[in-house]
Enzyme design. Structure first.
Site, PDB file in Angstrom:
ATOM      1  N   ASP A   1     -32.871 -27.877 -23.340  1.00 20.67           N
ATOM      2  CA  ASP A   1     -31.692 -27.596 -22.519  1.00 20.67           C
ATOM      3  C   ASP A   1     -30.439 -28.146 -23.191  1.00 20.67           C
ATOM      4  OD1 ASP A   1     -33.494 -26.546 -20.827  1.00 20.67           O
ATOM      5  OD2 ASP A   1     -33.128 -27.930 -19.150  1.00 20.67           O
ATOM      6  N   ALA A   2     -30.568 -29.318 -23.808  1.00 24.68           N
ATOM      7  CA  ALA A   2     -29.405 -29.963 -24.429  1.00 24.68           C
ATOM      8  C   ALA A   2     -28.878 -29.117 -25.589  1.00 24.68           C
ATOM      9  CB  ALA A   2     -29.770 -31.358 -24.916  1.00 24.68           C
TER      10      ALA A   2
ATOM     11  N   ASP B   1     -27.135 -26.153 -24.120  1.00 23.73           N
ATOM     12  CA  ASP B   1     -25.827 -26.528 -23.569  1.00 23.73           C
ATOM     13  C   ASP B   1     -24.794 -26.717 -24.671  1.00 23.73           C
ATOM     14  OD1 ASP B   1     -26.917 -26.403 -21.097  1.00 23.73           O
ATOM     15  OD2 ASP B   1     -27.183 -28.579 -20.853  1.00 23.73           O
TER      16      ASP B   1
ATOM     17  N   SER C   1     -37.522   5.741  -1.214  1.00 25.31           N
ATOM     18  CA  SER C   1     -38.430   4.696  -0.753  1.00 25.31           C
ATOM     19  C   SER C   1     -39.852   5.173  -1.038  1.00 25.31           C
ATOM     20  CB  SER C   1     -38.209   4.390   0.724  1.00 25.31           C
ATOM     21  OG  SER C   1     -38.572   5.505   1.472  1.00 25.31           O
ATOM     22  N   LEU C   2     -40.828   4.457  -0.559  1.00 26.70           N
ATOM     23  CA  LEU C   2     -42.217   4.776  -0.883  1.00 26.70           C
ATOM     24  C   LEU C   2     -43.003   5.080   0.380  1.00 26.70           C
ATOM     25  CD1 LEU C   2     -42.961   1.879  -3.398  1.00 26.70           C
ATOM     26  CD2 LEU C   2     -42.919   4.309  -3.964  1.00 26.70           C
TER      27      LEU C   2
ATOM     28  N   GLU D   1     -48.664  -1.693  -9.994  1.00 26.09           N
ATOM     29  CA  GLU D   1     -47.632  -2.739 -10.048  1.00 26.09           C
ATOM     30  C   GLU D   1     -47.664  -3.518  -8.750  1.00 26.09           C
ATOM     31  OE1 GLU D   1     -43.937  -0.650 -10.419  1.00 26.09           O
ATOM     32  OE2 GLU D   1     -44.504   0.271 -12.328  1.00 26.09           O
TER      33      GLU D   1
ATOM     34  N   LYS E   1     -46.137  -4.974  -5.474  1.00 23.27           N
ATOM     35  CA  LYS E   1     -44.992  -4.603  -4.642  1.00 23.27           C
ATOM     36  C   LYS E   1     -44.285  -5.878  -4.239  1.00 23.27           C
ATOM     37  CE  LYS E   1     -43.437  -1.574  -0.981  1.00 23.27           C
ATOM     38  NZ  LYS E   1     -42.458  -2.445  -0.344  1.00 23.27           N
TER      39      LYS E   1
ATOM     40  N   GLU F   1     -36.453  -5.018  -8.598  1.00 21.56           N
ATOM     41  CA  GLU F   1     -36.455  -5.776  -7.353  1.00 21.56           C
ATOM     42  C   GLU F   1     -35.941  -7.182  -7.645  1.00 21.56           C
ATOM     43  OE1 GLU F   1     -37.549  -4.003  -4.810  1.00 21.56           O
ATOM     44  OE2 GLU F   1     -38.168  -5.361  -3.200  1.00 21.56           O
TER      45      GLU F   1
ATOM     46  N   LYS G   1     -48.411   4.266  -9.274  1.00 25.71           N
ATOM     47  CA  LYS G   1     -47.550   5.368  -9.714  1.00 25.71           C
ATOM     48  C   LYS G   1     -48.308   6.217 -10.716  1.00 25.71           C
ATOM     49  CE  LYS G   1     -43.487   2.441  -9.218  1.00 25.71           C
ATOM     50  NZ  LYS G   1     -42.455   1.647  -9.889  1.00 25.71           N
TER      51      LYS G   1
END
Ligand code: IVH
Length: 663
Positions: free
Chosen positions: A35-36, A39, A84-85, A115, A117, A175, A292
């Site tokens: 992280d340093a 940054d 929509s589904l 997949e 949901k 999503e 799908k």
């Protein structure tokens, strides 16, 4: 290169490097710098941009959180509607969906992409020449809301696609969700700030995304998974949905790692069952599986009805939340301590089971949620998690209801129960914790230092020294013997749990029969009753014990505290030593007399009370009685601890073991 050129090049290099780190961290889940270090790169870029504002571009990582709070969200018309589904709620409905699709396509089998949901909210991301231009919510499917400023704050959303030649336009769908951990963290922060908490991750994600101030959204732990392309200009789509997901992944967008190709309906069902079983362990909430049709040309052939495609279906899981009424509120002992208020409910079917009780956690929670007797509430049950009251439906509160008051002290009777259970646990034939006598157990419980057996293993010397008449030496001895008791045997452990109807002998039988705690936990009523000496009452008691969430938590906590034992070979039902007779005398080193007896019995050995010429062998422990002398006189072979262990481990070795006693 002139100075400006060098600076521009450095700025570009920093942006590319930072985008790369974001991608590795948020999308691939494989960061390569600390992280340093990250940054430091950000700070360098910020400094250069401050000195050279003309170099700032909208896709710079410094520009994720920008702009002033909005007063409303602008409307956005979707290029292609966000559909929509259709849903399937059981296997029959799902099979029917597949049958119709096959019929329409006139094919024998369909490859689907399976997949998860995700339970979040749908989002559309438009990239123009590879740059994130707009993000919009689904809205009514035709017109949504412009939430670009907020979506830009999600570091998993690339501000530019990682493609050499990005298409002129691509509209990607996915999503936005909040992980369970993020959700819990956010709720804890909300509570600390005295603000309202969210009921579930979906509400938390929606609430976080629909913030007028992007700075607030930036602090919220939101994630995204992409699952479709709405439209594309200036590029060819591949032939299958699965390849398209691969393309999205290459472009730097997060795609769920749980995505699979499922060839035919049986693979689909296998996926559905597998993910359903793992659902409680997933990092985020899902409410079903989306299947799908994989071939995009078949998707086109199938087309859509009303507002849902014919090539996809959401096969839902049983709901994990339901409404019911609180009949009463009782108080129980919680695993971690104090008192746990429990709501007694009108029975309701949720999460695949009928729920009649739900935890209210503690006094703070009950106050915060303001749950009252008579309230209509939303209860949640996920996997094997204890059902909980999530929220009160305040609109349905009876006019005469009153806030609930928790009793503030642990009732005396409960303290005594705890003391009794712990005395039994520590007793010689159970965990055999030397020095942990009745008086000390009572002191520990009354001082609030110990509630459950697992707490014993977390005691420290300074804590013990708080007790009256407890010195360093005694305290240390006690800690040492608690520590020693961690290494135990399965029969002792089972006996120590204090399961009703399970005495020392039954514990030994159960251990010998199942061999391991896991096998015992999986045993159903019939399997339990197949154990010698276990009748219907005992079987029911064992089963009820291990179905109790608190008991299970207790057992788990003990294992986590380091209590362990060697598993035994599972009793196969074969009796390799049938026809042999033995007598046991003296004190054995590792096994209790009952344990040794039942393990020998499981091998078919008859355990008798006195030695005769017919006795095959005598087991002799420390300080044996006259039976050892009798064996000596009659020339009956004598087995010590070690020989017995060898025999139990390998019954076929009996002749060799007996032979060895002669020499
Ligand atoms: S596909 C035409 N895939 O479920 C296909 N949707 O009930 C439209 N959702 O609005 C969506 N996970 O918000 C698709 N893997 C997934 C999904 C998914 C969650 C949501 C999405 C959609 C809703 C439809």
């Amino acid at each position: 290169m002139p100075a400006e050129g060098r600076i521009a090049a450095r700025v570009a290099a920093l942006r590319a490097e930072i985008a790369g780190h974001n991608h590795r961290y948020y999308v691939l889940d494989a960061p390569s710098v600390s992280d340093a270090e990250f940054d430091a790169l950000m700070r360098e870029l910020e400094a250069l941009e401050r000195e050279h504002p003309e170099l700032v571009t909208p896709d710079s990582p410094t520009q994720r959180v920008g702009g002033a709070p909005a007063s409303t969200f602008a409307e956005v018309r979707h290029l292609t509607p966000m559909l929509s589904l259709a849903n399937a709620f059981d296997e029959a409905e799902f099979r029917e969906f597949d049958r119709r699709a096959r019929e329409r396509l006139d094919v024998a089998d369909i490859d689907y992409v399976a997949e998860t949901k995700l339970d979040g909210l749908a989002i559309s991301l438009s990239y123009v020449d590879g740059r994130l231009e707009r993000a919009a919510t689904r809205g009514d499917g035709t017109v949504g809301e412009d939430v670009t400023a907020n979506v830009r704050t999600l570091r998993s959303v690339p501000l530019s696609l990682r493609l050499e030649r990005p298409p002129a336009l691509v509209e990607i769908r996915g999503e936005i969700y909040m992980s369970w951990r993020g959700f819990e963290r956010l709720n804890a922060e909300q509570t600390a700030r005295g603000e309202k908490t969210f009921v579930n991750p979906r509400n938390a994600a929606a609430g976080s995304l629909r913030q007028l101030d992007p700075k607030v959204t930036a602090t919220r732990p939101l994630g995204i998974f992409c699952y479709a392309v709405g439209s594309v200009q200036g590029a060819e789509l591949p032939a299958t949905h699965y390849e398209m997901l691969g393309w999205l992944r290459e472009a730097g967008l997060p795609v769920s790692g749980e995505t699979r190709v499922a060839a035919g309906i049986e693979s689909c069902l296998a996926y559905y069952r597998d993910i359903g079983a793992r659902r409680p362990q997933l990092a985020y909430a899902i409410d079903g599986v989306v299947f799908k049709v994989n071939r995009l040309d078949w998707q086109r052939d199938l087309g859509q009805v009303a507002r849902a495609p014919r090539w996809a279906i959401a096969f839902k899981f049983p709901p994990e939340e339901a409404r019911t009424r609180v009949l009463a509120i009782d108080v129980q002992v919680g695993r971690t301590g104090q008192l746990t208020p429990v709501a007694r409910l009108e029975p309701v079917f949720v999460g695949g089971a009928t729920v009649t009780n739900a935890t209210l956690h503690n006094a703070d929670e009950i106050r915060r949620k303001d749950v009252r007797v008579g309230d209509t509430v939303i209860v949640r049950r996920a996997g094997d998690v204890i059902p909980e009251v999530v929220q009160v439906v305040t609109e349905q509160r009876p006019a005469d209801s009153v806030p609930y008051e928790m009793p503030s002290e642990v009732p005396e009777q409960l303290l005594r129960q705890r003391v009794q259970a712990l005395i039994h646990f520590a007793s010689r034939r159970a965990m055999n914790i030397e020095g942990l006598g009745d008086r000390i157990v009572e002191q520990l419980v009354r001082a609030g230092l110990v509630e459950t057996a697992a707490d014993l293993y977390r005691l420290s010397l300074p804590q013990l020294l708080e007790l009256e008449r407890m010195g360093e030496k005694l305290g240390q001895n006690l800690l040492d013997s608690i520590d020693r008791s961690r290494a135990t045997t399965l029969p002792r452990f089972l006996f120590a749990l204090g399961i009703r109807e399970v005495g020392e002998a039954t514990a030994a039988q159960l251990a010998a029969h199942f061999g391991s705690l896991d096998a015992l936990l999986q045993a159903d009523r019939a399997a339990l009753e197949a154990v010698p000496d276990v009748g219907p009452v005992c079987a029911a008691s064992v089963q009820a014990y291990f179905e109790g969430a608190e008991n299970l938590a207790n057992v788990r906590a003990l294992a986590e505290a380091g209590v362990h034992w060697p598993d035994l070979p599972r009793d196969s039902g074969a009796k390799p030593l049938a026809g042999m007779t033995t007598v046991i005398t003296g004190t054995l080193r590792t096994l209790s007399r009952d344990e040794a007896k039942s393990r020998l019995q499981n091998l078919g050995v008859k355990v008798a009370g006195s030695v005769s010429k017919k006795t095959t062998f005598v087991v002799v422990g420390a300080d044996p009685g006259s039976k050892a002398e009798a064996a000596q006189a009659l020339g009956v072979p004598m087995l010590d601890d070690d020989a017995l262990e060898r025999l139990l481990a390998d019954p076929a070795a009996l002749p060799v073991i007996l032979e060895a006693t002669r020499s």
